[in-house]
Design an enzyme around this catalytic site. Structure first.
Site, PDB file in Angstrom:
ATOM      1  N   HIS A 189       0.822  -1.220   0.000  1.00  0.00           N
ATOM      2  CA  HIS A 189       0.000   0.000   0.000  1.00  0.00           C
ATOM      3  C   HIS A 189       0.853   1.266   0.000  1.00  0.00           C
ATOM      4  O   HIS A 189       0.612   2.201  -0.764  1.00  0.00           O
ATOM      5  CB  HIS A 189      -0.925  -0.008   1.217  1.00  0.00           C
ATOM      6  CG  HIS A 189      -1.672   1.264   1.367  1.00  0.00           C
ATOM      7  ND1 HIS A 189      -2.804   1.531   0.632  1.00  0.00           N
ATOM      8  CD2 HIS A 189      -1.409   2.371   2.083  1.00  0.00           C
ATOM      9  CE1 HIS A 189      -3.207   2.738   0.933  1.00  0.00           C
ATOM     10  NE2 HIS A 189      -2.391   3.273   1.804  1.00  0.00           N
ATOM     11  N   ARG A 241     -10.316   2.216  -7.803  1.00  0.00           N
ATOM     12  CA  ARG A 241     -10.406   1.351  -6.624  1.00  0.00           C
ATOM     13  C   ARG A 241     -11.472   1.921  -5.696  1.00  0.00           C
ATOM     14  O   ARG A 241     -11.411   3.103  -5.343  1.00  0.00           O
ATOM     15  CB  ARG A 241      -9.067   1.295  -5.885  1.00  0.00           C
ATOM     16  CG  ARG A 241      -7.965   0.535  -6.598  1.00  0.00           C
ATOM     17  CD  ARG A 241      -6.737   0.393  -5.682  1.00  0.00           C
ATOM     18  NE  ARG A 241      -5.745  -0.530  -6.209  1.00  0.00           N
ATOM     19  CZ  ARG A 241      -4.678  -0.160  -6.914  1.00  0.00           C
ATOM     20  NH1 ARG A 241      -4.469   1.116  -7.182  1.00  0.00           N
ATOM     21  NH2 ARG A 241      -3.822  -1.063  -7.346  1.00  0.00           N
ATOM     22  N   ARG A 245     -13.920  -0.710 -10.366  1.00  0.00           N
ATOM     23  CA  ARG A 245     -13.793  -2.080  -9.851  1.00  0.00           C
ATOM     24  C   ARG A 245     -14.676  -2.246  -8.620  1.00  0.00           C
ATOM     25  O   ARG A 245     -14.662  -1.405  -7.718  1.00  0.00           O
ATOM     26  CB  ARG A 245     -12.336  -2.364  -9.485  1.00  0.00           C
ATOM     27  CG  ARG A 245     -12.157  -3.763  -8.895  1.00  0.00           C
ATOM     28  CD  ARG A 245     -10.707  -4.079  -8.674  1.00  0.00           C
ATOM     29  NE  ARG A 245     -10.168  -3.373  -7.520  1.00  0.00           N
ATOM     30  CZ  ARG A 245      -8.886  -3.434  -7.166  1.00  0.00           C
ATOM     31  NH1 ARG A 245      -8.024  -4.124  -7.883  1.00  0.00           N
ATOM     32  NH2 ARG A 245      -8.453  -2.790  -6.112  1.00  0.00           N
ATOM     33  N   GLU A 290      -5.983 -11.483 -12.603  1.00  0.00           N
ATOM     34  CA  GLU A 290      -4.974 -11.353 -11.544  1.00  0.00           C
ATOM     35  C   GLU A 290      -4.737 -12.674 -10.834  1.00  0.00           C
ATOM     36  O   GLU A 290      -3.982 -12.742  -9.871  1.00  0.00           O
ATOM     37  CB  GLU A 290      -5.340 -10.246 -10.548  1.00  0.00           C
ATOM     38  CG  GLU A 290      -6.692 -10.370  -9.901  1.00  0.00           C
ATOM     39  CD  GLU A 290      -7.002  -9.203  -8.977  1.00  0.00           C
ATOM     40  OE1 GLU A 290      -6.092  -8.459  -8.576  1.00  0.00           O
ATOM     41  OE2 GLU A 290      -8.186  -9.031  -8.646  1.00  0.00           O
ATOM     42  N   ASN A 338      -0.063  -6.989 -10.027  1.00  0.00           N
ATOM     43  CA  ASN A 338       0.386  -6.993  -8.630  1.00  0.00           C
ATOM     44  C   ASN A 338       0.040  -8.342  -8.000  1.00  0.00           C
ATOM     45  O   ASN A 338       0.866  -8.976  -7.361  1.00  0.00           O
ATOM     46  CB  ASN A 338      -0.301  -5.884  -7.826  1.00  0.00           C
ATOM     47  CG  ASN A 338      -0.113  -4.527  -8.459  1.00  0.00           C
ATOM     48  OD1 ASN A 338       0.756  -4.352  -9.287  1.00  0.00           O
ATOM     49  ND2 ASN A 338      -0.940  -3.566  -8.080  1.00  0.00           N
ATOM     50  N   ASP A 339      -1.212  -8.747  -8.194  1.00  0.00           N
ATOM     51  CA  ASP A 339      -1.609 -10.047  -7.651  1.00  0.00           C
ATOM     52  C   ASP A 339      -1.186 -11.189  -8.566  1.00  0.00           C
ATOM     53  O   ASP A 339      -0.836 -12.260  -8.082  1.00  0.00           O
ATOM     54  CB  ASP A 339      -3.127 -10.090  -7.424  1.00  0.00           C
ATOM     55  CG  ASP A 339      -3.488  -9.412  -6.114  1.00  0.00           C
ATOM     56  OD1 ASP A 339      -2.782  -9.659  -5.118  1.00  0.00           O
ATOM     57  OD2 ASP A 339      -4.451  -8.634  -6.089  1.00  0.00           O
ATOM     58  N   ARG A 380       3.125 -10.333  -1.810  1.00  0.00           N
ATOM     59  CA  ARG A 380       3.525  -9.041  -2.368  1.00  0.00           C
ATOM     60  C   ARG A 380       3.909  -8.006  -1.316  1.00  0.00           C
ATOM     61  O   ARG A 380       4.518  -6.988  -1.634  1.00  0.00           O
ATOM     62  CB  ARG A 380       2.421  -8.482  -3.286  1.00  0.00           C
ATOM     63  CG  ARG A 380       1.144  -8.130  -2.577  1.00  0.00           C
ATOM     64  CD  ARG A 380       0.016  -7.844  -3.550  1.00  0.00           C
ATOM     65  NE  ARG A 380      -0.242  -6.429  -3.728  1.00  0.00           N
ATOM     66  CZ  ARG A 380      -1.302  -5.937  -4.351  1.00  0.00           C
ATOM     67  NH1 ARG A 380      -2.186  -6.761  -4.908  1.00  0.00           N
ATOM     68  NH2 ARG A 380      -1.482  -4.658  -4.459  1.00  0.00           N
ATOM     69  N   CYS A 431      -3.754  -2.860 -15.354  1.00  0.00           N
ATOM     70  CA  CYS A 431      -3.820  -1.843 -14.306  1.00  0.00           C
ATOM     71  C   CYS A 431      -2.904  -2.181 -13.147  1.00  0.00           C
ATOM     72  O   CYS A 431      -2.873  -1.479 -12.146  1.00  0.00           O
ATOM     73  CB  CYS A 431      -5.253  -1.637 -13.831  1.00  0.00           C
ATOM     74  SG  CYS A 431      -6.001  -3.138 -13.199  1.00  0.00           S
TER      75      CYS A 431
HETATM   76  C1  PEP Z   1      -3.440  -5.882  -9.098  1.00  0.00           C
HETATM   77  O1  PEP Z   1      -3.586  -6.862  -8.358  1.00  0.00           O
HETATM   78  O2  PEP Z   1      -2.584  -5.828 -10.005  1.00  0.00           O
HETATM   79  C2  PEP Z   1      -4.286  -4.682  -8.939  1.00  0.00           C
HETATM   80  C3  PEP Z   1      -4.243  -3.697  -9.799  1.00  0.00           C
HETATM   81  O3  PEP Z   1      -5.118  -4.627  -7.866  1.00  0.00           O
HETATM   82  P1  PEP Z   1      -4.689  -4.285  -6.361  1.00  0.00           P
HETATM   83  O4  PEP Z   1      -3.291  -3.719  -6.389  1.00  0.00           O
HETATM   84  O5  PEP Z   1      -5.707  -3.312  -5.870  1.00  0.00           O
HETATM   85  O6  PEP Z   1      -4.765  -5.625  -5.699  1.00  0.00           O
HETATM   86 MG    MG Z   2      -5.325  -7.117  -7.110  1.00  0.00          MG
END
Ligand code: PEP
Ligand code: MG
Length: 572
Positions: A186, A294, A330, A429, A452-453, A463, A500
């Site tokens: 975050h 988000r 989302r 993801e 990211n996920d 992560r 994204c």
């Molecule tokens: C991701 O997982 O790449 C994503 C964009 O969502 P978040 O970072 O909110 O999990």
């Molecule tokens: Mg995600």
């Protein structure tokens, strides 16, 4: 000191150690009631002085009085006779003052939280804040809250949660360095959004050695943190900082133009946003749309789930700022790792593999439908698309789509106006979604890669855990192959694919993604100017060749090295 380079930029200035104070109530015998009471009054007086100086400080810095008014409200709560009465009667019953303050403020907060009126319910958090301040003073601990910042500083913390950072005044924060966290934690995402340099994953031992007031120099591009830098080092970094900033200013000047490759192929560059303020920034930095809105911010840090009207108002305001640009919103993506106070989340061994995102929404049906109603109503007259997080198969996607159909039917029955035929897509993801894109294309209007996920789940690397941060490699060949596979399968089915995840805004990845034929890149607004600049420099054939070569390499390190040489060649 070396950490993970999380957000580009150089900062030089004093450290501000942010630590959540340990407010454990001591076990000690009770004193005479009048002594306990006197301690309460002294703590009240000290809290009054603190609030007063915070208020003055905020009022002198900001034009609006909103923030200053919060401290006024805290002062009123502090002087509320109900609080003093409750504390006094507890002390008279033989309870020590620390416990009496904790109990009394908890009781008042619970009473407020239970009120139907949203305004009063929101005050519960304020009473808790006042309670924590009093307790901290009674325990003799210093005030390390971020609202206390007086001079521009580099924040040093173990980690920063969304509620910590909500209180940040960007004018007083030069950058932040955390002990924990990885590239997509975050605090790292927030730093990139705010355009602040950040270093994460420095480790607790390193962070413990830094004190408030220590002079620091941080380089967010390399992850280097220097304690007590000498004059020569400061001068050298200042020069680099100036050069970087003036180069970015030049690049920003052309950010409002469309992004086209050197051959003229149009590529959409969009922003990841969270609320109104970031929507305005997206427009300023040249976003052609929103690739990820988000909605979690609406649900966390609240004492109640936001009702339909509140959501409607906020979504509408954001859609209006974006005008006719496409906005992908989302649906709720929260889980047991950071549960909101008002929801019954079970204790889970692996919250990231547990009851979260779409899985939770499909069971908490009224929560889900309230959000869908607000989105569909607010979408009238705008170019809005809905996106579901964490989908793993077609059944789940169909089930989620059914909720949209039901919500539409309900609104129609009630005669409430809403936007018809809103496109519905999913985040790719999970490795499952990446492998099944061809099948999912039967029920998805578009796809957006959440790297990211996707990186976390493909490589089985948490992560947010700095212990395994070195293994968190979004340019790992396994992740790249899944990205390529997703783009190819979606295109074969005539479907559009964006990205994204944070990878979309990283210069080292952009040439590869462009070469793979990604349709849209969505990123922190401040990354947009450089991303567009880079896209314009590449021809389609050149990008395709870079992608092909990157895909032929066998390790993440080789791919990183190769991309470094490409960026040098391109003068980035
Ligand atoms: C991701 O997982 O790449 C994503 C964009 O969502 P978040 O970072 O909110 O999990
Ligand atoms: Mg995600």
């Amino acid at each position: 000191m070396q950490g993970i380079a999380a957000s580009d930029g150089i900062a030089i200035g004093p450290a501000f150690r942010y630590a959540v104070p340990d407010l454990t109530i001591p076990i000690r015998p009770i004193e005479q009631p009048n002594i306990e009471l006197a301690r309460f009054q002294i703590a009240q007086e000290q809290a009054r002085l603190e609030l007063h100086s915070l208020r003055e400080n905020v009022a002198s810095r900001t034009q609006g009085d909103d923030l200053a008014a919060i401290f006024d409200a805290h002062e009123m709560m502090l002087d509320d006779p109900t609080l003093a009465d409750k504390v006094t009667s507890q002390i008279q019953e033989g309870i020590i003052v620390e416990q009496a303050v904790a109990d009394a403020t908890q009781e008042l907060a619970a009473m407020l939280a239970g009120m139907a009126d949203e305004y009063f319910a929101a005050r519960a958090a304020d009473v808790q804040d006042v309670g924590r301040r009093l307790l901290r003073i009674l325990l003799g601990l210093p005030d390390t809250a971020l609202s206390n910042l007086q001079v521009p500083s580099i924040i040093i913390a173990r980690d920063l949660t969304p509620s910590d950072t909500a209180k940040l005044d960007p004018d007083l924060v030069l950058g932040f360095c955390t002990a924990f966290g990885g590239l997509t934690s975050h605090s790292a995402i927030l730093a990139r959004t705010l355009g602040l340099p950040a270093i994460v994953g420095l480790g607790s031992e390193t962070v413990e050695t830094i004190k408030t007031g220590d002079m620091l120099l941080m380089d967010g591009a390399t992850g280097a943190l220097i304690l007590a830098p000498d004059e020569a080092t400061i001068t050298r970094y200042r020069k680099t900082k100036q050069e970087k900033e003036s180069r970015l200013l030049i690049i920003k000047a052309s950010a409002q133009n469309e992004a086209r490759t050197a051959d003229g192929r149009r590529v959409e560059v969009a922003a990841n946003i969270g609320e109104e303020e970031t929507a305005r920034e997206a427009v300023e930095y040249g976003a052609e749309g929103v690739g990820l809105l988000r909605t979690e911010f609406l649900y966390l840090n609240e004492t109640h789930a936001p009702d339909e009207e509140k959501q409607y108002r906020i979504y509408k305001a954001i859609f209006e700022i974006m005008g006719q640009r496409p906005v992908i919103i989302r649906t709720l993506d929260i889980g047991g790792d950071k549960p909101p106070s008002y929801m019954p989340f079970p204790q889970e061994m692996n919250p990231f593999l547990g009851w979260r995102a779409i899985r939770m929404c499909l069971e908490e049906t009224s929560l889900f439908q309230t959000q869908l109603r607000a989105i569909l109503r607010a979408a009238i007259g705008h170019n809005v698309r809905v996106m579901f997080p964490m989908i793993i198969d077609l059944d789940e996607l169909r089930c989620a789509r059914n909720f949209i159909a039901q919500t539409e039917a309900e609104l129609r029955r009630e005669g409430v106006a809403f936007a018809e035929h809103v496109p519905v897509g999913i985040m790719v993801e999970t490795p499952a979604a990446a492998v099944l894109t061809d099948i999912l294309a039967d029920a998805a209007d578009f796809f957006s890669l959440g790297t990211n996920d996707l990186t976390q789940y493909t490589l089985a690397v948490d992560r947010g855990n700095e212990k395994v941060a070195a293994l968190y490699q979004p340019l790992h060949p396994a992740v790249l192959r899944l990205i390529k596979r997703t783009i190819d399968s979606a295109h074969q089915k005539g479907k559009w694919v964006g990205m994204c995840g944070e990878l979309a805004g990283m210069p080292k990845a952009i040439p590869i993604l462009l070469g793979m034929g990604l349709d849209e890149f969505s990123m922190a607004s401040r990354s947009i100017p450089l991303a567009k600049h880079l896209i314009r420099k590449l021809s389609d054939a050149q990008a395709a060749q870079i992608a092909e070569h990157a895909l032929s390499l066998s390790s993440a390190i080789d791919i990183e090295e190769y991309m470094k040489s490409i960026l040098v060649e391109l003068g980035i």
